[in-house]
Design an enzyme around this catalytic site. Structure first.
Site, short mmCIF file in Angstrom:
data_model
loop_
_atom_site.label_atom_id
_atom_site.label_comp_id
_atom_site.label_asym_id
_atom_site.label_seq_id
_atom_site.Cartn_x
_atom_site.Cartn_y
_atom_site.Cartn_z
N HIS A 150 0.79 -1.22 -0.01
CA HIS A 150 -0.07 0.12 0.32
C HIS A 150 0.81 1.25 -0.04
O HIS A 150 1.99 1.40 0.37
CB HIS A 150 -0.93 0.03 1.12
CG HIS A 150 -2.08 -0.95 1.14
ND1 HIS A 150 -3.19 -1.13 1.97
CD2 HIS A 150 -2.39 -1.78 0.04
CE1 HIS A 150 -3.70 -2.08 1.69
NE2 HIS A 150 -3.43 -2.49 0.44
N GLU A 160 0.86 3.78 1.90
CA GLU A 160 1.42 4.19 3.10
C GLU A 160 2.64 3.61 3.35
O GLU A 160 3.63 4.15 4.03
CB GLU A 160 0.45 4.07 4.45
CG GLU A 160 -0.87 4.92 3.89
CD GLU A 160 -1.75 3.82 3.37
OE1 GLU A 160 -1.40 3.21 2.23
OE2 GLU A 160 -3.18 3.77 3.93
N CYS A 178 -5.40 0.76 6.03
CA CYS A 178 -5.89 -0.18 6.62
C CYS A 178 -5.16 -0.60 7.85
O CYS A 178 -4.17 0.15 8.37
CB CYS A 178 -5.54 -1.31 5.45
SG CYS A 178 -3.74 -1.85 5.28
N CYS A 204 -1.33 -1.18 7.68
CA CYS A 204 -0.64 0.04 7.24
C CYS A 204 -0.43 0.75 8.58
O CYS A 204 0.48 1.68 9.07
CB CYS A 204 -1.02 1.12 6.25
SG CYS A 204 -0.87 0.31 4.54
#
Length: 272
Positions: A190, A192, A216, A219
């Site tokens: 992801h 991040e 999420c 992350c």
């Protein structure tokens, strides 16, 4: 000071005689080789001495230049010339040399120019960078971008969702449904986490994260461990999923502040 109404000076090129004449206070000598220059220097500069080059201008043209110079009046308008610029207290000071060409007096004027007011805010700037980063994603369904910023508003790192280095975007799957090994979820990193991993400057303690989609749970773990203290997110469309509910639970427990980005509605267009 020399008091002169009008005069004509001639040498080989006119250059030397005009330079010498302008050393005397009250003399405004202009070197002219055409009628347009002769008219302009009278209208706008209030020149009182016409300099010409005897080896440059022919007799017929010289007569026309003299006639134009002697019969063109000064417009008496004030002329201003930019000199320099400095910033003081949010204002731009544009210093200009202004001349009263009728008297030959030169003086300085400071013009106060207020700074522009339609610049983007810090939140608009950093969220814009995050969204722009997301446009690098190859994911056909979700393009998410992240931007990490220091406490003094310096960009530290950026990232977007995609596969790890060495994992081909053309060979690994982008599907969302089917056999887990044939979907993207087991392979994608992801935005991040990519932004955190991309940072090479040391500690992210106290930093702020701008991201286009709420992080999420996976992350969130990385955000907490990295020391990031604030999250600004644009979209929270998965807020009712277990992943985001768990994410917020951990962020709350760890004292990480998060808030939704307030869109201003500004349209920003880039041509690249």
């Amino acid at each position: 000071m020399v008091t002169v109404k009008k005069g004509i000076l001639i040498c080989g090129t006119g250059i030397g005689i005009s330079i010498t004449a302008n050393k005397f206070k009250g003399i405004r000598a202009a070197l002219c080789s055409d009628c347009f220059s002769a008219e302009a220097t009278r209208l706008h500069n209030n020149a009182n001495i016409l300099a010409m080059g005897g080896r440059v201008v022919g007799p017929g043209l010289a007569v026309k230049i003299v006639d134009t110079f002697l019969n063109t009046p000064f417009s008496e308008e004030e002329r201003s010339y930019p000199q320099n610029q400095t910033d003081r207290g949010g204002y731009r000071y544009h210093r200009r040399l202004s001349g009263n060409l009728k008297t030959g007096e030169v003086f300085t004027v400071a013009v106060h120019i207020k700074k522009r007011e339609d610049y983007i805010s810090w939140d608009e700037y950093f969220m814009g960078v995050a969204m722009l980063s997301g446009m690098r994603s190859k994911d056909p369904n979700s393009q998410v971008g992240a931007c990490i910023v220091s406490e003094d508003n310096k960009i530290l790192s950026m990232g977007y969702n995609g596969f790890p280095k060495g994992c081909s975007d053309d060979e690994f799957p982008w599907a969302r449904e089917g056999n887990p090994l044939d979907t993207k979820y087991l392979y994608v990193t992801h935005s991040e986490l990519n932004a955190i991993l991309n940072y090479r400057g040391g500690s992210l303690e106290g930093a702020k994260l701008y991201v286009s989609l709420f992080p999420c749970n996976e992350c969130a773990k990385a955000i907490i461990q990295a020391g990031i203290k604030t999250i600004v997110y644009d979209c929270d469309k998965y807020e009712h999923t277990p992943s985001v509910i768990a994410s917020k639970r951990m962020l709350d427990a760890a004292g990480v502040r998060y808030y939704k980005y307030n869109r201003s509605g500004k349209a920003i267009t880039l041509s690249v």
